[in-house]
Design an enzyme around this catalytic site. Structure first.
Site, mmCIF file in Angstrom:
data_model
loop_
_atom_site.group_PDB
_atom_site.id
_atom_site.type_symbol
_atom_site.label_atom_id
_atom_site.label_comp_id
_atom_site.label_asym_id
_atom_site.label_seq_id
_atom_site.Cartn_x
_atom_site.Cartn_y
_atom_site.Cartn_z
ATOM 1 N N GLU A 283 -11.801 0.002 -3.166
ATOM 2 C CA GLU A 283 -10.886 0.476 -2.123
ATOM 3 C C GLU A 283 -9.708 1.174 -2.798
ATOM 4 O O GLU A 283 -9.637 1.296 -4.022
ATOM 5 C CB GLU A 283 -10.394 -0.692 -1.265
ATOM 6 C CG GLU A 283 -9.623 -1.754 -2.047
ATOM 7 C CD GLU A 283 -9.287 -2.985 -1.199
ATOM 8 O OE1 GLU A 283 -9.596 -3.004 -0.004
ATOM 9 O OE2 GLU A 283 -8.707 -3.934 -1.760
ATOM 10 N N ASP B 62 0.822 -1.220 0.000
ATOM 11 C CA ASP B 62 0.000 0.000 0.000
ATOM 12 C C ASP B 62 0.858 1.274 0.000
ATOM 13 O O ASP B 62 0.664 2.169 0.839
ATOM 14 C CB ASP B 62 -0.918 0.023 1.227
ATOM 15 C CG ASP B 62 -1.635 -1.290 1.460
ATOM 16 O OD1 ASP B 62 -2.174 -1.846 0.490
ATOM 17 O OD2 ASP B 62 -1.662 -1.756 2.617
#
Length: 350
Positions: free
Chosen positions: A253, A44
């Site tokens: 997301e 991420d």
């Protein structure tokens, strides 16, 4: 986080396509990048350019020996490291632990994907973590250095919820936060405006508009929201909202925002189909018009990225599971992001 069984089907289907040569043509670079960090597992990656240097704020994957489930319980991360690079192909420096869960008074478990920003001569680290009632909230910590250590505020941002904060400062100095993630990220549990723990997924509503990411303007002190949270509406070319059953295009997301030639590019992961897609608008609030996929599936369970401009060229930071082969032990990478003359993003086939 997304359904493991559904994701596994997607991965296997993509692997079959790859095996017959379907992903080896027309890539934007000739070879797959190497992991940027090899002594820890990182994912991420939120990248930013501060003072002419690249700083990366990833999550830190660990083997926590937590059983795997559809809500991502095995992603049980507990701290953040900050990394820096003087140039894209240069040395990656680990600046150590920038924030640990034990130093966040209200935190319970699972420190997921963070982001960072700079304003007021201060660096801000935004992070999602479940509180002691197991509800995801978004916290903020501050430092005078981009590498930390960061000191967390004593409580989460009032009115915050879900995961994946992405903070964007516009050319006029206004700062916005985009956030949200379905299933394990709990976005669906806030569908009515109140938290409902019984809403595990958004399945069964395929003909309804898809759940939206959220956007909110930040206060001047960057510690609170300056207004009520809004939906990020994504429309098709006919001006109709994308539907929940449109798994190849809908938001799931991993939101990110960047600006190019006056246009706002909202990019995100489609979740269970594992694409990175983008939509554009003339306003940071949208509505955004869906433009297409710009990155096809990587190996692994999740896709989460960031996009920056550095020395006149654009780059995407992302992760896969090259080092471990396990969905919860990932490694971050960087790849050049190229555009067509009309500003649209060229497709990357990792």
């Amino acid at each position: 986080m997304i359904s493991y069984n559904r994701k596994l089907i997607s991965i296997l289907a993509w692997a079959s396509f790859s095996a017959v040569g379907g992903v080896c043509q027309n890539t934007t670079t000739p070879a797959s990048p190497k992991p940027l960090v090899t002594d820890l597992y990182t994912a991420d990656p939120s990248a930013h350019v501060f003072n002419g240097k690249i700083y990366i704020y990833p999550s830190h994957d660990i083997e926590a020996n937590v059983p795997q489930d559809d809500e991502g319980g095995h992603f049980d991360m507990r701290d953040y490291h900050v990394y820096s690079m003087d140039k894209i192909d240069g040395k990656v420096t680990d600046h150590g632990v920038a924030l640990d869960i034990k130093d966040v008074p209200w935190a319970g478990r699972q420190m997921w994907a963070p982001d960072a920003a700079y304003k007021n001569d201060t660096y801000y680290l935004y992070f999602p973590v479940k509180d002691k009632q197991d509800v995801f909230r978004i916290g903020v910590a501050t430092s005078k250095s981009p590498t930390g250590p960061f000191k967390a505020e004593p409580a989460p941002i009032p009115g915050s919820f879900s995961i994946d904060p992405a903070v964007f400062t516009d050319t006029d100095g206004t700062t916005y936060m985009y956030f949200g993630g379905i299933w394990g990220g709990q976005l669906q549990r806030w569908h009515t405006g109140e938290y409902n723990a019984s809403l595990k997924t958004d399945l069964g509503k395929d003909n309804e508009p898809a759940l939206s990411a959220k956007v909110v303007r930040m206060s001047n002190d960057m510690l609170t929201f300056a207004e009520p949270v809004r939906d990020v509406q994504i429309l098709d070319k006919n001006g109709k909202p994308l539907l929940a059953g449109d798994h190849d295009r809908r938001f799931f997301e991993g939101a990110w925002m960047h600006k190019y030639q006056g246009r706002y590019y909202f990019s995100y992961s489609t979740g269970d189909t594992h694409f990175l897609a983008y939509a554009t608008s003339d306003s940071p609030y949208g509505p955004f018009t869906y433009q297409g996929t710009f990155m096809e599936p990587v190996t692994g369970w999740t896709t989460h990225h960031s996009i920056i401009e550095f020395k006149g060229r654009w780059y995407i930071f992302y992760h896969d599971v090259e080092r471990s082969g396990k969905t919860h032990l990932r490694n971050i990478k960087v790849w050049e992001l190229k555009r067509k003359p009309d500003g649209s993003l060229e497709l990357i086939k990792p």
